[in-house]
Design a protein around this motif. Structure first.
Motif, PDB file in Angstrom:
ATOM      1  N   ASP A   1     -24.841  34.554  35.537  1.00 32.24           N
ATOM      2  CA  ASP A   1     -24.449  33.613  34.483  1.00 32.24           C
ATOM      3  C   ASP A   1     -23.350  32.645  34.955  1.00 32.24           C
ATOM      4  OD1 ASP A   1     -23.052  36.120  34.486  1.00 32.24           O
ATOM      5  OD2 ASP A   1     -22.028  35.541  32.643  1.00 32.24           O
ATOM      6  N   HIS A   2     -22.992  32.731  36.231  1.00 27.99           N
ATOM      7  CA  HIS A   2     -21.935  31.850  36.756  1.00 27.99           C
ATOM      8  C   HIS A   2     -22.406  30.986  37.922  1.00 27.99           C
ATOM      9  CE1 HIS A   2     -18.717  33.870  34.410  1.00 27.99           C
ATOM     10  NE2 HIS A   2     -19.633  34.825  34.403  1.00 27.99           N
TER      11      HIS A   2
ATOM     12  N   HIS B   1     -14.277  39.640  28.908  1.00 34.93           N
ATOM     13  CA  HIS B   1     -15.483  39.060  28.310  1.00 34.93           C
ATOM     14  C   HIS B   1     -15.235  38.766  26.833  1.00 34.93           C
ATOM     15  CE1 HIS B   1     -17.009  40.894  31.964  1.00 34.93           C
ATOM     16  NE2 HIS B   1     -18.060  40.116  31.863  1.00 34.93           N
TER      17      HIS B   1
ATOM     18  N   ASP C   1     -14.509  36.365  34.517  1.00 33.37           N
ATOM     19  CA  ASP C   1     -14.896  37.570  33.776  1.00 33.37           C
ATOM     20  C   ASP C   1     -13.832  38.667  33.864  1.00 33.37           C
ATOM     21  OD1 ASP C   1     -17.136  36.285  32.980  1.00 33.37           O
ATOM     22  OD2 ASP C   1     -18.570  37.678  33.872  1.00 33.37           O
TER      23      ASP C   1
ATOM     24  N   HIS D   1     -17.142  34.338  40.303  1.00 34.80           N
ATOM     25  CA  HIS D   1     -17.807  35.430  41.008  1.00 34.80           C
ATOM     26  C   HIS D   1     -19.290  35.114  41.036  1.00 34.80           C
ATOM     27  CE1 HIS D   1     -18.239  36.443  36.797  1.00 34.80           C
ATOM     28  NE2 HIS D   1     -19.064  37.422  37.056  1.00 34.80           N
TER      29      HIS D   1
ATOM     30  N   HIS E   1     -16.106  33.555  28.023  1.00 30.92           N
ATOM     31  CA  HIS E   1     -17.247  34.159  27.322  1.00 30.92           C
ATOM     32  C   HIS E   1     -16.965  34.384  25.831  1.00 30.92           C
ATOM     33  CE1 HIS E   1     -20.110  34.660  30.465  1.00 30.92           C
ATOM     34  NE2 HIS E   1     -19.458  35.572  31.144  1.00 30.92           N
TER      35      HIS E   1
HETATM   36 ZN   LIG Z   1     -20.062  36.401  33.026  1.00 34.99          ZN
END
Ligand SMILES: [Zn+2]
Length: 298
Positions: free
Chosen positions: A148-149, A241, A238, A144, A282
């Protein structure tokens, strides 16, 4: 030393100078050659191989955002994982993690939405360690579009981008263009793009399947990879998490009516049907113990 060259020793000094210049030129050539030689050959495989990269760590102490109490979560920080699948028919990268530009920067600069971003290794360097350059990547898949991706997504703009419409539209909305991290994926706007509907068997042999798991974002996806020796694994994105979300059946409040419940059910059924393992990218437990590149799973 050149100032001391008298007329008698002129020839010798000239020779010395020539030798020195030759030496410098040779050294430069050698440096270039050895840099190029540092890149090992691109791995050749007869069945899919999966590499896991350390794409950073998020220092976060708000499990409440995920409807969990602090005492319910063993480690509230989050690993950030990126993955590369080398299939006999091509290379696919799944998520590009925190930006490589964070490496070496002071921590106080790297706080976003209350998350401290720590990053010691670049994704590009870790790929180079195994002989892979960004131009070698055939397919880019982002679980997505959250920051952070997508940290290094622009590096892979030359790949075919496989994306769901919901995420694509959001990424290039007027609102998103104003975000600080828009520039980390902006080049994808001109990438060759395949807009996905439902699940997608990337190589046509069932070994690498993009799984539509909307909820966290509208176009969120997970990835099923069937490995010959390791067996099937599902890379969560995600969808979860913290690992504790599974046992305690928790999810962020805002995702309750967004599709995450149904997507989790879909993946649970797939895990039961195939015996696949779920890798929660994560989860710190997973992040600490997973075998990272240059080692691999096959
Ligand atoms: Zn994430």
């Amino acid at each position: 030393m050149f100032a001391k060259c008298g007329s008698v020793r002129k020839v010798r000094c000239g020779q010395l100078l020539a030798l020195l210049l030759l030496g410098l030129a040779a050294g430069a050539t050698l440096a270039r050659a050895s840099f190029a030689a540092e890149l090992p050959p691109l791995p050749q495989v007869s069945s899919p191989r999966l590499y896991v990269f350390d794409c950073g760590t998020l220092i976060n102490n708000k499990p409440e955002d995920y409807n969990l109490k602090r005492e319910e979560v063993k480690d509230t920080n989050m690993g950030v994982t990126c993955y590369l699948v080398i299939h006999p028919k091509g290379l696919l990268i799944y998520d590009t993690g925190l930006s490589d530009r964070l490496v070496g920067r002071p921590l106080y600069e790297n706080v976003v939405d209350g998350y401290g971003q720590i990053k010691f290794n670049t994704l590009i360097g870790q790929l180079a360690d195994i002989g892979v350059r960004p131009v070698d990547i055939d397919y880019l898949v982002l679980s997505h579009y959250h920051w952070d991706h997508i940290g290094n997504a622009n590096e892979f703009a030359g790949a075919m981008w496989l994306v769901y419409k919901g995420d694509h539209d959001q990424m290039f909305s007027k609102e998103a263009r104003a975000y600080a991290w828009f520039n980390q994926y902006s080049a994808l706007e001109k990438s060759r793009t395949t807009v996905l509907k439902g699940d997608r068997d990337v190589f046509g042999d069932g070994t690498v399947v993009i799984l539509a798991t909307p909820g966290h974002t509208e176009g969120h996806c997970s990835l099923l990879v069937r490995l010959k020796n390791t067996g099937p694994v599902v890379l969560s994105g995600d969808l979860y998490h913290y690992a504790e979300e599974r046992g305690l059946n928790r999810l962020p409040e805002e995702e309750k009516a967004m599709g995450t419940v149904e997507s989790r059910q879909k993946i649970d059924e797939l895990l039961q049907r195939t015996g696949a393992k779920l890798w929660i990218g994560h989860s710190m437990d997973f992040f600490r113990t997973v075998r990272k590149s240059p080692a691999w799973y096959d």
